[in-house]
Design an enzyme around this catalytic site. Sequence first.
Site, PDB file in Angstrom:
ATOM      1  N   TRP A  91      54.695  50.384 114.931  1.00  0.00           N
ATOM      2  CA  TRP A  91      54.770  51.237 113.176  1.00  0.00           C
ATOM      3  C   TRP A  91      55.021  49.528 112.696  1.00  0.00           C
ATOM      4  O   TRP A  91      53.854  49.134 111.582  1.00  0.00           O
ATOM      5  CB  TRP A  91      55.703  51.587 113.032  1.00  0.00           C
ATOM      6  CG  TRP A  91      55.700  52.313 111.206  1.00  0.00           C
ATOM      7  CD1 TRP A  91      54.971  52.907 110.790  1.00  0.00           C
ATOM      8  CD2 TRP A  91      56.025  50.978 110.517  1.00  0.00           C
ATOM      9  NE1 TRP A  91      55.128  52.747 109.422  1.00  0.00           N
ATOM     10  CE2 TRP A  91      55.957  51.903 109.496  1.00  0.00           C
ATOM     11  CE3 TRP A  91      57.322  50.200 110.459  1.00  0.00           C
ATOM     12  CZ2 TRP A  91      56.292  50.999 107.788  1.00  0.00           C
ATOM     13  CZ3 TRP A  91      57.009  49.656 109.090  1.00  0.00           C
ATOM     14  CH2 TRP A  91      57.068  50.083 107.533  1.00  0.00           C
ATOM     15  N   HIS A  92      55.595  48.678 113.036  1.00  0.00           N
ATOM     16  CA  HIS A  92      55.704  47.688 112.497  1.00  0.00           C
ATOM     17  C   HIS A  92      54.474  46.498 112.791  1.00  0.00           C
ATOM     18  O   HIS A  92      53.930  45.377 111.724  1.00  0.00           O
ATOM     19  CB  HIS A  92      57.066  46.758 112.571  1.00  0.00           C
ATOM     20  CG  HIS A  92      58.236  46.869 112.710  1.00  0.00           C
ATOM     21  ND1 HIS A  92      58.270  48.427 112.866  1.00  0.00           N
ATOM     22  CD2 HIS A  92      58.456  46.863 111.062  1.00  0.00           C
ATOM     23  CE1 HIS A  92      59.686  48.472 112.194  1.00  0.00           C
ATOM     24  NE2 HIS A  92      60.167  48.108 110.929  1.00  0.00           N
ATOM     25  N   GLY A  93      53.615  46.707 113.583  1.00  0.00           N
ATOM     26  CA  GLY A  93      52.439  45.655 113.374  1.00  0.00           C
ATOM     27  C   GLY A  93      51.902  45.818 114.687  1.00  0.00           C
ATOM     28  O   GLY A  93      52.815  45.817 116.387  1.00  0.00           O
TER      29      GLY A  93
END
Length: 486
Positions: free
Chosen positions: A325-327
């Site tokens: 989700w973060h990247g």
Amino acid sequence: MLFNSIDFAIFLPIIFILYWFVINKNLKLQNLLIVIASYIFYGWWDWRFLSLILFSTIIDYLIGINLSKQENQTKRKLLLRTSILVNLGFLGFFKYYNFFLDNFITAFSFFGTEINSNSLNIILPVGISFYTFQTLSYSIDVYKKKLESTKDFIAFSAFVSFFPQLVAGPIERATNLLPQFNTKRHFEYSKAVDGMRQILWGLFKKIVIADNCAKYANLIFNNSSEYSGSTLVLGAIFFTFQIYGDFSGYSDIAIGTSRLFGFNLKQNFAFPYFSRDIAEFWRRWHISLSTWFRDYLYIPLGGSRGGTWNKIRNVFIIFLVSGFWHGANWTFIVWGALNALYCLPVFITNNNRNNLNVVAKGKYLPSIKEFLLMLFTFGLTVFAWIFFRAENMSHAFNYISDMIFGLNEYINYYKTYRFIYKLGLPFIIVFLSFLIIEWLGREQKFALSQIELKWRKLFRHLLYYTIIITIFWFSVKEQQFIYFQF
């Protein structure tokens, strides 16, 4: 528009005056003003992506209404899947298209097959990871009949695009925020003052702590091969406080701004670096995302129920998805996997809920055991943040290798001392004061929340003016928030 910009300093008072002194008697007009203000706030960055928010709003609004009307379970599932597909489809295209394409090409190259394909020059819309999850929570909760769908399109639009938390959270649940748009709001002086106090502390954490730590963290990470092992440790610590000051500072400003308009958002950070184990850390760090994954992914998977292998599987799934989700970078996935490994011992032994209370509650100092546990947990977190900050996996492993194998040379410590000396005594004093204030306020929702009850007016105002002066004194060039990129 950035919270730490002159634009926002002009924008906020204008909206505040219109909201409370011009249209304060009409709830629908207040909600409409919030929608307009939110679209201006977001469009200030790139107006073209306003269509994404509007389209997502319309889709989930219509799906919510149809879910409430529909009793056929097959059709209800189809409606929910449509919401999930549309929202995650947009997120997947803008955020992960090139990542999957590049890895697909790399995978085939191992088998001697060359695929020629060009990556797209895709601009990642600011805040898409946040408002996507927010609208998804609405559709899921309506599907599960935890929430009645709304027929008020303006109120729903305001919920989706609410400008204080639109770009980087907190990720609000419809069950908490949406009803507040349907309730008459009255100006409360004490709530507004408390909101301003939280905004002030958030700006301090962002401008003084995060931005100044960023200068040194960036210098060390961007030139890691030139520095000693102990200096690399220092660089990781700088980034550890940079990301905390940056992200929790944003949350403080968002929550404080919301209070100015009569809204109550959930706490998003609860002094995570004072945690005694990694499970406690994740209960205190980015709470809105952690609880989102817990309620919509971890528990549906079975949570901690079942055998040991089920627990291991679910813990890894939740952290790998969180990392992704973060990247779109393998560094985030490894960061998530590393945190899963950290959590496994306490989850397998059912000790993940041992530290539910605040550390050293009611005391000025922790016990030796608590201090050592906090230090150990902090060390694990610092190490994991290296993967989060590194440009790629090669950079991360080289950084860690240089950090470990360069620790024993005498000259390293001399160079590190010189690096610390560059910080200057004023910043060191301010940084230590920040840690003390955070520690003393750790039982509250934010460090300064109860200061009005504990400090005399003279000392209280002296602290406020000192913080304001410190913000201007240590301000650097306007810096974007880290989580604008997620």
